[in-house]
Motif scaffolding. Structure first.
Motif, PDB file in Angstrom:
ATOM      1  N   PRO A  21      42.654  40.097  46.790  1.00  0.00           N
ATOM      2  CA  PRO A  21      43.001  39.092  48.130  1.00  0.00           C
ATOM      3  C   PRO A  21      41.866  39.518  49.034  1.00  0.00           C
ATOM      4  CG  PRO A  21      44.371  40.417  47.407  1.00  0.00           C
ATOM      5  CD  PRO A  21      43.694  41.280  46.895  1.00  0.00           C
ATOM      6  N   TYR A  22      42.004  38.001  50.199  1.00  0.00           N
ATOM      7  CA  TYR A  22      41.228  38.045  51.105  1.00  0.00           C
ATOM      8  C   TYR A  22      41.330  38.917  52.034  1.00  0.00           C
ATOM      9  CZ  TYR A  22      40.358  33.601  49.299  1.00  0.00           C
ATOM     10  OH  TYR A  22      39.194  32.363  47.709  1.00  0.00           O
TER      11      TYR A  22
ATOM     12  N   TYR B 181      45.111  33.788  44.109  1.00  0.00           N
ATOM     13  CA  TYR B 181      45.431  34.192  45.648  1.00  0.00           C
ATOM     14  C   TYR B 181      44.753  32.900  46.984  1.00  0.00           C
ATOM     15  CZ  TYR B 181      44.893  38.508  43.979  1.00  0.00           C
ATOM     16  OH  TYR B 181      45.404  40.217  42.753  1.00  0.00           O
ATOM     17  N   ASP B 182      44.347  32.002  46.370  1.00  0.00           N
ATOM     18  CA  ASP B 182      44.364  30.929  47.006  1.00  0.00           C
ATOM     19  C   ASP B 182      45.307  29.896  47.365  1.00  0.00           C
ATOM     20  OD1 ASP B 182      41.579  31.633  47.028  1.00  0.00           O
ATOM     21  OD2 ASP B 182      40.800  29.603  45.467  1.00  0.00           O
ATOM     22  N   HIS B 183      46.067  30.064  48.565  1.00  0.00           N
ATOM     23  CA  HIS B 183      47.269  28.760  49.275  1.00  0.00           C
ATOM     24  C   HIS B 183      46.947  28.280  50.228  1.00  0.00           C
ATOM     25  CE1 HIS B 183      50.427  31.201  46.688  1.00  0.00           C
ATOM     26  NE2 HIS B 183      49.381  32.244  46.885  1.00  0.00           N
ATOM     27  N   PRO B 184      46.019  27.070  49.695  1.00  0.00           N
ATOM     28  CA  PRO B 184      46.425  26.093  48.388  1.00  0.00           C
ATOM     29  C   PRO B 184      45.222  26.086  48.446  1.00  0.00           C
ATOM     30  CG  PRO B 184      45.555  24.816  50.473  1.00  0.00           C
ATOM     31  CD  PRO B 184      45.512  26.488  51.178  1.00  0.00           C
ATOM     32  N   PHE B 185      44.640  26.011  46.993  1.00  0.00           N
ATOM     33  CA  PHE B 185      43.583  25.595  46.412  1.00  0.00           C
ATOM     34  C   PHE B 185      42.488  25.000  47.173  1.00  0.00           C
ATOM     35  CE2 PHE B 185      42.320  21.704  43.853  1.00  0.00           C
ATOM     36  CZ  PHE B 185      44.004  20.977  44.640  1.00  0.00           C
TER      37      PHE B 185
ATOM     38  N   LEU C 288      51.581  35.216  53.191  1.00  0.00           N
ATOM     39  CA  LEU C 288      51.026  35.482  52.152  1.00  0.00           C
ATOM     40  C   LEU C 288      52.057  36.348  50.219  1.00  0.00           C
ATOM     41  CD1 LEU C 288      47.354  35.068  53.030  1.00  0.00           C
ATOM     42  CD2 LEU C 288      49.318  32.566  52.068  1.00  0.00           C
ATOM     43  N   ARG C 289      52.323  37.248  51.813  1.00  0.00           N
ATOM     44  CA  ARG C 289      52.821  38.431  50.865  1.00  0.00           C
ATOM     45  C   ARG C 289      53.921  38.090  50.319  1.00  0.00           C
ATOM     46  NH1 ARG C 289      54.235  42.356  54.159  1.00  0.00           N
ATOM     47  NH2 ARG C 289      51.674  43.787  54.502  1.00  0.00           N
TER      48      ARG C 289
ATOM     49  N   ILE D  83      55.102  34.804  49.705  1.00  0.00           N
ATOM     50  CA  ILE D  83      54.923  34.159  48.315  1.00  0.00           C
ATOM     51  C   ILE D  83      53.572  34.982  47.795  1.00  0.00           C
ATOM     52  CG2 ILE D  83      55.413  31.995  49.909  1.00  0.00           C
ATOM     53  CD1 ILE D  83      52.634  31.142  49.814  1.00  0.00           C
ATOM     54  N   GLY D  84      53.845  36.122  47.066  1.00  0.00           N
ATOM     55  CA  GLY D  84      53.315  36.840  46.041  1.00  0.00           C
ATOM     56  C   GLY D  84      51.491  37.126  45.767  1.00  0.00           C
ATOM     57  N   VAL D  85      51.242  36.954  47.249  1.00  0.00           N
ATOM     58  CA  VAL D  85      50.018  38.310  47.453  1.00  0.00           C
ATOM     59  C   VAL D  85      50.015  39.008  47.462  1.00  0.00           C
ATOM     60  CG1 VAL D  85      47.589  37.831  48.833  1.00  0.00           C
ATOM     61  CG2 VAL D  85      49.606  35.749  48.813  1.00  0.00           C
ATOM     62  N   PRO D  86      49.191  39.956  46.987  1.00  0.00           N
ATOM     63  CA  PRO D  86      49.680  41.359  47.464  1.00  0.00           C
ATOM     64  C   PRO D  86      48.929  42.533  48.516  1.00  0.00           C
ATOM     65  CG  PRO D  86      48.350  41.284  45.463  1.00  0.00           C
ATOM     66  CD  PRO D  86      48.426  40.152  45.707  1.00  0.00           C
ATOM     67  N   TYR D  87      49.369  41.825  49.627  1.00  0.00           N
ATOM     68  CA  TYR D  87      48.929  42.667  50.389  1.00  0.00           C
ATOM     69  C   TYR D  87      49.736  43.726  50.587  1.00  0.00           C
ATOM     70  CZ  TYR D  87      46.298  38.470  52.358  1.00  0.00           C
ATOM     71  OH  TYR D  87      44.782  38.412  52.435  1.00  0.00           O
ATOM     72  N   PRO D  88      49.197  45.101  51.094  1.00  0.00           N
ATOM     73  CA  PRO D  88      50.085  46.332  50.934  1.00  0.00           C
ATOM     74  C   PRO D  88      50.618  46.234  52.463  1.00  0.00           C
ATOM     75  CG  PRO D  88      47.548  47.034  51.704  1.00  0.00           C
ATOM     76  CD  PRO D  88      47.882  45.142  51.164  1.00  0.00           C
ATOM     77  N   GLU D  89      51.717  47.167  52.865  1.00  0.00           N
ATOM     78  CA  GLU D  89      52.603  46.870  53.392  1.00  0.00           C
ATOM     79  C   GLU D  89      52.473  47.591  54.931  1.00  0.00           C
ATOM     80  OE1 GLU D  89      55.611  46.236  53.877  1.00  0.00           O
ATOM     81  OE2 GLU D  89      55.480  45.309  51.624  1.00  0.00           O
ATOM     82  N   GLY D  90      52.206  46.994  55.730  1.00  0.00           N
ATOM     83  CA  GLY D  90      51.994  47.255  56.831  1.00  0.00           C
ATOM     84  C   GLY D  90      50.277  46.904  57.070  1.00  0.00           C
ATOM     85  N   TYR D  91      50.370  46.174  56.373  1.00  0.00           N
ATOM     86  CA  TYR D  91      48.824  45.545  56.488  1.00  0.00           C
ATOM     87  C   TYR D  91      48.489  45.000  57.811  1.00  0.00           C
ATOM     88  CZ  TYR D  91      43.705  43.911  55.690  1.00  0.00           C
ATOM     89  OH  TYR D  91      42.342  43.153  55.514  1.00  0.00           O
TER      90      TYR D  91
END
Lengths: 709, 800, 73
Positions: free
Chosen positions: A532-533, A578-582, A648-649, A651-659
């Motif tokens: 993810p970005y 991870y491109d929201h949007p493309f 973003l998290r 909708i499925g972007v795996p940013y770690p909790e508390g990022y």
């Protein structure tokens, strides 16, 4: 039962007619501006909201939704009342429809130049406006279905079917494509990511063309063409076949906009096949329109209205033939990302939509004002100026497109690309850009001439707000009942409001339920190294979107020798998860940026980007990219970073909790690195400038390839 | 409209100099003037602007109470389609509508009479359905209103029977809609299978798509394709293997195997081929079902016998439905009314025009006590008659009691396709089984595969499409030349005939175009106008004819006019005594006048000295000789005439030999004659026009009815040919033969495809893709070939 | 690529809608007359006069049959 007397509501027609004229001039002017900004970047006067990237969407939206949109409703409100022998279902709804629609456009005019955009073409408007659009659209729908139900003419003329199709399909398309998760009032992320977003977007993009620029105008053609020619349409039977065939095929032709991209082969081929099949019904319609004039060509010579319509229908025929051609893989390989596509759409827009609208206006206005057209001579002038305008517009663009496309693909005997510097292929076609601008000027001046002409017409006549008519009430479907005992009340009896609203609600509800399923556990082969970005990159990416960089820079390397040689390894579906949007883009006015940050000969130092943004021509002389000084001055707004990440998290972007909490620290750290690089190259700036975020984003593009190694 | 020569403002006809003038507008007759004034009154003159020559000269002689019978409750209730309270709806057929103006005017009826609420035209059917308020306008007044503006409704016994419209077409549309919808979607769902390299498509897709396809195919199998199963079954029950048998076999296997493959996950199935196949077959059906809304091919006497008649019950008139007439009833016949049953004339004289029956236009003069056959039109003052037989038993109508008519479909020639399909089906089954047997020893799975595969690819979709499309486009080309064929079977039958039987009057001769010439001293303008002045006062049909001939001359007032029924006229014009009539009447014995067919001669004397006579003679259709001589080469020709053998000599040298000619043949004779030559194994084409030919037309393999006014009455037949196209007859026959050959060739093509397909099948290599490609390609080529070949052939024959 | 399901969902939703519309149209006799409506629509104006045509064509030109062959029989 007695003969019923009633009035046709002309004032709503008048309102939309005025809006059409006003917006046509606006759209054309903006168009001309961006056309000039290409060969002459300085034209934006260094004002951020005047740059190409920001007002190109304004142009497309103004042309499609403001100009063509109002034209559709102008013709629609005139035709449907007369075809159904009934006044509109509800005048208030009509007015809400008008003001709502035009306020939406005003909102677009404000937000787009400010860089408030979703970056999805023809759907750039942000979520609050999307909701407004949905509501107003439903208002129109209710008004239409309501009118149909209180009609006094049993038969629904083919034009009406085209209107119904327009309403129904666009509703589905708009809702389907505008699924976004709001961050702030002015910012949202598409629910879909990368390839999936692209598929949805172009399925929408294509059908928007189909059902907003084509079907409603076919409906108008089937009404105004026979009217103007004073002849019944060549074959009514054919027109019915035309409608059903078109409807059943069109909806599937979407994916052809994504040929050679990372979408599945079969989805692409599907698009191609159906596009080719489409030629049949489209041409059926065109011939039906033109043959309506058989034996009346003498009238065409006398009557500017018919002149406009004939050219319009011919243009329709040309672009419905060209479209499928462009969807053939080998043609598309050359045409895609070049001005060819731009030329193609403008044959449709200027020729089909523009000219047909002009024809309608010249036919309508004298009738609305119970007078003659102020000057037939001017109308004829408009016709010739406009036609010349179209020619000067499209021919250079075809030329430019093909030239540039070929240059990109050219190799030296030694097997290197002949024009490694993208800029060479651009400078080559700048003369064409000038010519295009000239064509645009002609077209615009034609429109202005029309504006004056109709204005004078309205002055010399007196407006007829209410047009008296009479007809017998309709005993609905009796014939059917007596013969088959079948009742249609099931559709008539249900309160329409409920009917339509429920459809929409079900649709939205269903999607909200369904999409996460598809999106989150989509089985796109993920690439280990694709992460993810970072918060900083994400911020940079949003600025990239705000400035509309995607309007000129693609992020999609197709699997061709030349593209790989020029930009590096071709794109994989997995890179975009991870491109929201493309941000694939649809046009390469500048080079592709997907591998901008990847190590290699093309990799540029941060300082290069910094200076390039300040003034592109210092880094690449002759570049037509405008300077972005404000990126260097502006302080970045990090206030919403937390919201963005958690959104973003969701909708499925795996940013770690508390990022969210660590984000700012992260940003500072990353930013300082870049600031360091810049300092070492003698450039002074602070970590909190927008330029830093942008550089972070650009240098991040394709970087995963290195980490992958 | 030129000012120099005068045209009627209403109907655009040329006006003679004694035409009516209103303001600057001329009118050829009172009728036209009346219509104009009516329209002008309700300012509907836009009528004239929409379309030039829109106006129709209304039937001048609308008698008071002409339609009064419509108000008889029993009749009204039968005619009305719908009725609630005072609102009623009726649908009239008005054949005279012909242009945009007609539609406009007919749908504006409400502004002509406030009783009319709404009128909706169906132009193709030449019908107008009117919703009106019975308290304000009665049915009869409505009919009269239509008549008064030139759209006389056609109301006959038939109108009350079969009100119910057939919705066959609609059913077909549903089927096509569903099949097309399913085809599109299944195709969409099959794509992943075709274009993806193996493994690229996620199995979950395959499964979901598969089941979706089944879902879509179900309605196609159980609804859209139903007719084929039915017809196949029907065939088998009669031990007859028609084309639908192999089709059923094919699609049956296609469907079931696909379903099996998908459910068992052994393959993708052929459901796209299946749905597509059904879709194309149905399209073919539509194409061959070309319907001419305005034409009816199965009319009998009912369709032009009056609905009701004025019956005299002790001297006062009552309207009764014709069907209730009984022997001994007294009826009152007004001018132009049709005699519904054999009767005896009780009044002085009647001129009966039998043109409907025989095509013979000259009215026959009947005297008190004469027997009159049903079907004639009474011309002249109202007369009384006494019924001899009730309508259905009358001489003419008895024809229809013959079982030829009761039989639903007369012996049809077996269709080529069906003949072929026998062999086809058997050979397919043979191949299929042998393939099965061959593989069985090696691999059972492949055995089943190839067996089913053979039946699938062999499904004669293309075969079934070829004749609908070839004959279908032939029908359209014929229609361009106003030769309207009932169905494609009839075209096929046309190709087989070897004998042609013509009716004479009205068929070879043009009833509406007798010509009248004056033989004797040439009459100068003055004399002509004298004659005109006299005949003007007589209702005798011959007088009317002479009046027409002299339309350009003036007329004057006359004195002491005298008309002796059956003898002639006599009057003084400008002091000249004019006598017209039989030779005896003007009592001069004439030498040198050939005795042939005296009945249609009118002798003239002025002031006692004989001037000459008007000869009213028949007129053969132009180009008749050529067409006959063309036909001679390939067909044996006969001529049957209902009337006396006038102009026999002429006909003999056209037909060569008197043995080919038959005169004074009754309808029954004609029918019997046809049956006799058919029993000699001849295949007969009958060409006639009148009701008296109806029997013969039915009895023959193909019956063509000639008519000079398409849409007006023509007896039951397989095809309707416009009179002026008769010269093209030989071309038409030739063309239908050519079309047959085209069909045969296309059979060849489609069988070729089958061979290719089968070669894949027997080896067990029929992939869904191959069948999905083969099936449409074969159909498309066949359709394209047949259509273009027919059009091309037509061009060669200069048929379009 | 499960998004394809979503797309198909949309397409089928729309297509089914039109199928229903089609069946309704046929059933309610919309297509029983495939000609007259095309002429009728030419007459559907209210009071609006034809000044406009007069401007281009002088008084109404009387040329040409307006009814085309298709509808004739």
């Amino acid at each position: 039962m007695e003969m019923e007397k009633f009035n046709y509501d002309n004032s709503i027609v008048r309102m939309f007619f005025i809006a059409t004229v006003v917006w046509s001039i606006t759209a054309f002017t903006v168009g001309l501006t961006i056309a000039l900004e290409l060969p002459w970047p300085a034209l934006n006067l260094g004002i951020s909201w005047m740059t190409f990237g920001r007002i190109r969407p304004l142009h497309t939206n103004a042309a499609i939704f403001a100009f063509v949109g109002n034209a559709i409703f102008m013709g629609y409100y005139y035709a449907i009342q007369r075809l159904l022998k009934a006044r509109n279902f509800n005048d208030t709804l009509s007015k809400i429809h008008f003001w709502g629609w035009n306020l939406i456009i005003v909102a677009a005019v404000i937000t787009l130049p400010l860089g408030i955009t979703t970056s999805k073409e023809y759907a750039e408007l942000e979520w609050p406006i999307d909701i407004a659009i949905t509501l107003i659209w439903v208002v129109w729908g209710i008004n239409m279905i309501g009118t149909i139900m209180k009609r006094r003419e049993k038969h629904l003329y083919v034009a009406i079917w085209f209107f119904i199709a327009t309403f129904f399909t666009i509703a589905v398309l708009h809702i389907g494509n505008s699924m976004e998760i709001p961050i702030t009032l002015t910012k949202s992320y598409s629910l879909y990511a990368g390839v999936q977003d692209a598929l949805i977007q172009w399925w929408y993009g294509h059908n928007a063309v189909a059902f907003f620029l084509t079907t409603p105008f076919l409906g108008l053609m089937y009404y105004f063409m026979p009217k103007a020619a004073q002849r019944p349409v060549y074959s009514y039977r054919l027109s019915i076949v035309h409608f059903w065939a078109l409807i059943f095929i069109y909806i599937w032709a979407g994916p052809h906009h994504l040929l050679y991209t990372s979408t599945p082969d079969w989805a692409q081929t599907l698009g191609t096949v159906f596009s080719v099949v489409l030629i049949a019904p489209s041409w059926g319609g065109m011939l039906n329109g033109l043959l309506t004039l058989r034996g009346a060509w003498d009238r065409v010579r006398q009557d500017p209205v018919l002149k406009f319509m004939v050219v319009a229908i011919t243009a329709y025929g040309m672009s419905t033939f060209e479209g499928p051609m462009l969807s053939l893989k080998n043609v598309n390989a050359l045409s895609h990302f070049t001005d060819w596509t731009i030329a193609h759409v403008h044959v449709g827009a200027l020729g089909w939509n523009g000219f047909f609208t002009f024809g309608m206006i010249y036919w309508l206005v004298p009738r609305l004002y119970g007078t003659k057209l102020y000057s037939v001579k001017w109308a004829n002038w408009h016709f010739w100026i406009g036609t010349l305008g179209i020619l000067f517009w499209v021919i250079p663009m075809y030329w430019a497109g093909i030239t540039q496309g070929l240059m990109w693909k050219q190799f030296t005997p030694e097997g290197n690309i002949m024009y490694p510097n993208f800029l060479e292929t651009v400078t080559q076609i700048i003369p064409m850009y000038w010519m295009r601008a000239f064509g645009g000027t002609l077209y615009l001046s034609g429109a202005i001439l029309m504006a004056v002409n109709v204005f004078k017409t309205t002055k010399q006549g007196t407006f007829i707000p209410e047009e008296a008519a009479e007809a017998a009430p309709l005993v609905l479907n009796r014939e059917a009942e007596t013969t088959t005992g079948y009742k249609h009340r099931w559709i008539e009896s249900r309160p329409i409001q409920f009917f339509i609203l429920s459809t929409v609600v079900i649709l939205i509800g269903g999607l909200v339920e369904a999409i996460p399923l598809f999106v989150v556990k989509s089985n796109i082969p993920t690439i280990e190294s694709v992460k993810p970005y970072t918060a900083l990159q994400l911020t940079g990416r949003d600025i990239y979107i705000r400035e509309g960089c995607y309007n000129c820079h693609s992020q999609m390397i197709r699997p061709f020798r030349d593209e790989v040689a020029r930009y590096g390894e071709y794109s994989k579906a997995g890179e975009f998860v991870y491109d929201h949007p493309f941000l694939w883009g649809s046009k390469r006015t500048g080079p592709d940026l997907l591998r901008e940050g990847a190590a290699g000969p093309l990799k540029k130092p941060d300082a290069w980007h910094f200076s390039h943004m300040r003034d592109p021509r210092t880094m690449s002389p002759g570049s037509i990219m405008p300077p972005y000084p404000w990126l260097i001055e502006n302080e970045t707004d990090y206030s919403t970073i937390g919201a963005k990440i958690s959104g973003l998290r969701k909708i499925g972007v795996p940013y770690p909790e508390g990022y969210e909490d660590r984000a700012m620290a992260d940003i500072k750290a990353d930013a300082q690195v870049i600031v360091g690089h810049l300092k070492s190259s003698g450039v002074q700036t602070t970590w909190d400038r927008e330029i830093v975020a942008v550089i972070a984003y650009l240098q991040g593009l394709g970087a995963h390839l290195d980490t992958g190694k | 409209m030129g000012v120099s020569e005068k045209h009627c403002f209403h109907c655009g006809e040329h006006c003679s100099d004694n035409s009516i003038l209103i303001g600057d507008k001329y009118f050829c007759c009172n009728g036209c003037k009346a219509v104009f004034q009516l329209l002008n009154g309700s300012d509907l003159c836009e009528y004239y602007e929409i379309d030039k020559k829109a106006g129709i000269t209304p039937n001048i002689d609308i008698v008071e109470g002409r339609f009064s019978y419509l108000d008889d409750e029993s009749i009204t209730s039968q005619l009305l389609e719908f009725r609630d309270g005072k609102m009623s709806t009726v649908t009239f057929s008005t054949p005279t509508m012909h242009c945009a103006s007609c539609i406009w005017l007919l749908e504006k009826l409400y502004s002509l009479h406030k009783g009319v609420l709404k009128s909706v035209v169906n132009f193709p059917r030449k019908e107008v359905s009117i919703t009106f308020n019975q308290e304000l306008i009665s049915l009869s007044e409505l009919a009269a209103l239509l008549t008064s503006i030139g759209y006389e409704p056609q109301i006959s016994l038939e109108s009350i029977e079969s009100k119910e419209r057939s919705h066959v077409q609609r059913k077909l549309y549903y089927k096509i809609g569903i099949a097309g919808f399913a085809f599109g979607n299944v195709m969409l769902l099959s794509f992943p299978e075709y274009i993806s390299r193996t493994g690229e498509v996620d199995p979950i897709f395959k499964m979901v798509f598969g089941y979706l396809s089944i879902l879509f195919s179900l309605p196609v199998f159980f609804y859209s394709a139903l007719d084929y199963f039915k017809s196949a079954w029907g065939g088998l029950k009669q031990k007859d293997i028609n084309i639908d048998v192999p089709i059923t076999l094919g699609i049956g296997i296609l469907f079931s195997r696909s379903v099996y493959e998908i459910i068992s996950q052994t393959g993708a199935g052929y459901l796209d081929s299946f749905t597509g196949l059904v879709f194309f077959l149905l399209i073919g059906k539509v194409f061959q079902q070309k319907t001419y809304d305005a034409l009816s091919f199965d009319k009998d006497y009912k369709s032009y016998f009056p609905l009701a008649i004025t019956k005299l019950i002790d001297k006062h008139e009552t309207i009764v439905p014709v069907t209730t007439l009984e022997k001994g009833d007294r009826i009152l016949m007004r001018n132009q009314e049709l005699i519904p049953a054999d009767a005896i004339l009780m009044s002085q004289i009647s001129h009966v025009d039998y043109s409907f029956v025989t095509g013979e236009s000259d009215p026959i003069e009947k005297m008190n006590g004469d027997m009159i056959y049903a079907g004639g039109r009474h011309i002249g003052a109202a007369v009384e008659m006494e019924i001899l037989k009730e309508p259905s038993q009358s001489y003419l109508t008895r024809l229809w009691n013959n079982d030829i008519f009761t039989k639903s479909r007369r012996p049809q020639l077996s269709k080529k396709v069906d003949e072929l399909s026998k062999y086809f089906t058997f050979s397919i089954l043979l191949i299929a089984f042998s393939a099965f047997v061959y593989w069985y020893s090696i691999d059972t799975a492949i055995a089943v595969k190839s067996f089913t595969a053979v039946l699938i690819v062999a499904c004669p979709c293309a075969l079934a499409l070829s004749s609908p499309f070839a004959f279908g486009s032939a029908m359209r080309i014929f229609a361009k030349h106003r030769f309207y064929i009932k169905n494609i079977e009839s075209i096929e039958a046309l190709t087989k005939i070897d004998t042609i039987v013509f009716d004479k009057t009205g068929t070879l001769t043009q009833s509406n175009l007798d010509y009248i010439e004056f033989k004797g001293d040439i009459l100068n303008k003055e004399e002509q106008s004298w004659v005109k002045s006299v005949v003007r006062h007589s209702t005798h049909p011959l007088s009317l004819k002479i009046f027409d001939v002299l339309k350009d001359s003036k007329y004057f007032g006359i004195s002491n006019f005298e008309e002796q029924l059956g003898k002639g006229l006599k009057a003084k014009v400008q002091k000249q005594e004019i006598m017209l009539g039989s030779a005896k009447w003007i009592d001069t014995n004439i030498e040198g006048v050939d005795v042939e067919a005296k009945k249609s001669h009118v002798f003239l004397s002025i002031n006692g000295d004989y001037k000459g006579y008007f000869a009213i003679s028949h007129h053969f259709r132009p180009g008749l000789r050529d067409v006959i001589s063309n036909l001679f080469r390939d067909y044996s020709l006969f001529l049957l005439s209902g009337d006396v053998n006038r102009s026999q000599s002429e006909l003999e040298n056209i037909f060569g030999g008197s043995d080919k000619l038959g005169f004074e043949k009754s309808p029954q004779d004609k029918m019997d004659f046809i049956q006799s030559i058919r029993s000699e194994g001849k295949t007969v084409l009958m060409i006639g026009d009148g009701l008296n030919d109806a029997g013969a037309l039915q009895a023959s393999e193909v019956g063509i009815a000639i008519t000079d006014d398409i849409g007006s009455f023509s007896p039951a037949c397989d095809a309707i040919l416009s009179g002026d196209e008769l010269p093209n007859l030989s071309k038409f026959l030739h063309f239908s033969k050519a079309t047959m050959n085209i069909v045969l060739i296309s059979f060849g093509i489609s069988i070729l495809y089958n061979v290719i397909g089968i070669s894949f099948a027997v080896t067990g290599h029929l992939s869904p893709l191959i069948s999905a490609i083969l099936m449409p390609i074969s159909s498309v080529t066949v359709v394209a070939f047949t259509t273009f070949a027919t059009i091309f052939k037509a061009k060669m024959l200069r048929l379009n | 690529m499960h998004i394809m399901f979503l797309l198909m969902g949309f397409s089928l939703f729309v297509a089914t809608g039109f199928l229903i519309a089609f069946l309704w149209a046929v059933r309610s006799g919309q297509y029983d007359d495939n000609y007259t409506p095309s002429v009728r629509m030419l007459f559907d104006d209210g009071v609006s006069s034809d000044v406009y045509d007069k401007q281009f064509f002088g008084e109404k030109t009387k040329e040409g049959e307006r009814v085309n062959g298709n509808g004739k029989i």
